[in-house]
Design a protein around this motif. Sequence first.
Motif, PDB file in Angstrom:
ATOM      1  N   GLN A 176       0.847  -1.197   0.000  1.00  0.00           N
ATOM      2  CA  GLN A 176       0.000   0.000   0.000  1.00  0.00           C
ATOM      3  C   GLN A 176       0.876   1.240   0.000  1.00  0.00           C
ATOM      4  N   LEU A 178       0.607   5.596  -0.370  1.00  0.00           N
ATOM      5  CA  LEU A 178      -0.190   6.816  -0.507  1.00  0.00           C
ATOM      6  C   LEU A 178       0.575   7.765  -1.432  1.00  0.00           C
ATOM      7  N   GLN A 182      -2.847  12.554  -2.592  1.00  0.00           N
ATOM      8  CA  GLN A 182      -4.005  11.656  -2.650  1.00  0.00           C
ATOM      9  C   GLN A 182      -4.512  11.398  -1.236  1.00  0.00           C
ATOM     10  N   GLU A 183      -5.757  10.984  -1.148  1.00  0.00           N
ATOM     11  CA  GLU A 183      -6.320  10.671   0.168  1.00  0.00           C
ATOM     12  C   GLU A 183      -6.471   9.196   0.416  1.00  0.00           C
ATOM     13  N   THR A 184      -6.462   8.396  -0.668  1.00  0.00           N
ATOM     14  CA  THR A 184      -6.569   6.949  -0.496  1.00  0.00           C
ATOM     15  C   THR A 184      -5.353   6.281  -1.133  1.00  0.00           C
ATOM     16  N   TRP A 239       3.688   5.270   4.577  1.00  0.00           N
ATOM     17  CA  TRP A 239       2.229   5.167   4.784  1.00  0.00           C
ATOM     18  C   TRP A 239       1.903   4.354   6.039  1.00  0.00           C
TER      19      TRP A 239
END
Length: 416
Positions: A176, A178, A182-184, A239
């Motif tokens: 994952q 980020l 970006q927010e997601t 993240w």
Amino acid sequence: MRTLTSWLPISPDSDFSLHNLPYGVFHTGDGKARAGIAIGEHIVDLATAAEAGLFGKRRFFKKIFEQNTLNEFIALGKPVTNRVRQKVLTWLTQVAAPENAARLLVERRKATMLLPVRVGNYTDFYSSIEHATNVGKMFRPDNPLLPNWRWIPVGYHGRASSVVLSDTPIRRPWGQILLKDQETPVFSPSRQLDFELEMAFVIGKDSPLGTPIAVDKADEYIFGLVLFNDWSARDIQRWEYVPLGPFLGKNFGSSISPWIVPLEALKPFRVKGPKQQPAPLSYLQHGSKGGHNFDIALEVGIRGEGAGTETIVARSNSKYLYWSMAQQLAHHTVNGCNVCVGDLMASGTISGPQSGTYGSMLELSWGGKEPIRLNDGTTRTFLLDGDTVTMRGWAAKGGLRVGFGEVSGAVLKALD
Ligand code: MN
């Protein structure tokens, strides 16, 4: 220090001098693992040496040295391991070659090395103040060095299962991330794969649960040192690291060099560490005045896929570490946490004060903003697929040389 000489030709430039005698585990194609001591371009086969009676108790030592790790040998304790070291030194420094020389020696180029210890637990510290400050500046510009840093030898529990031997390729991890503004998060192969230039020590003695190791007793528990590359995915790390620290950005692979340099071999290279301000709490204060750091020169090279030559991108030294190994171990066990033979304790990235001494791409390219140029004309911010990263370390002083060889690894492209 007296000059030692051997009947065996050993280049004065060799990392594996008579003063070093590091331990490793190898086989020669027959799949039979054996312990050995590196000397110049050769290995003293300890299983065969035991059979020849070099250490007494032939059957006992032969069995110990036919294991595929050094754990059982290390667990015999320093009086025994140092006696073995002394016997090998005596054998190598006879006036003339002994008649069993050919039988006990293996050419290093013909040997395949194995992971030298079964690592039960692996801990990574964060002991370079330069590295912690640099990373802090990038991740938290207003607050680079957190208020606890000069009080606590900060560390985290890593993952022993993914500690691999030098020359094991490292697969670029997915995770994952980020992306900027970006927010997601997205799920993607890491775009910021990095190395971390570190050294690690191998625990040589079990400590009982509930009993701290005093800072001035720490050396009794340190068997020896290796080079350590703590591969890191900076985008995954950034993240995930709040609130509980490093996790998947770190545990996909850490590489170690195959030869464990015994603590005893590093005695001539002890130096004082940086001044600690404020003075640490008493359980972290060294009682003795002697040097608690080691003057070990370190370098990192990168060779791109298909490129003929390597570029040295960093030159550092383990003497820069703010917290000593003894302080790391005293802190690790002050709450009663126990340590076991074969546990690995890594230093954290070893950066020095100037830009060429930074021990990670994160710092060398300053978060990806300042690409570095390689000899082949290409540039890097972080590692590319096919890059081979090689770290070397050596201590040298007045004709003495004690080196670690190297830890190397190539980056494989992410799985589809
Ligand atoms: Mn690390």
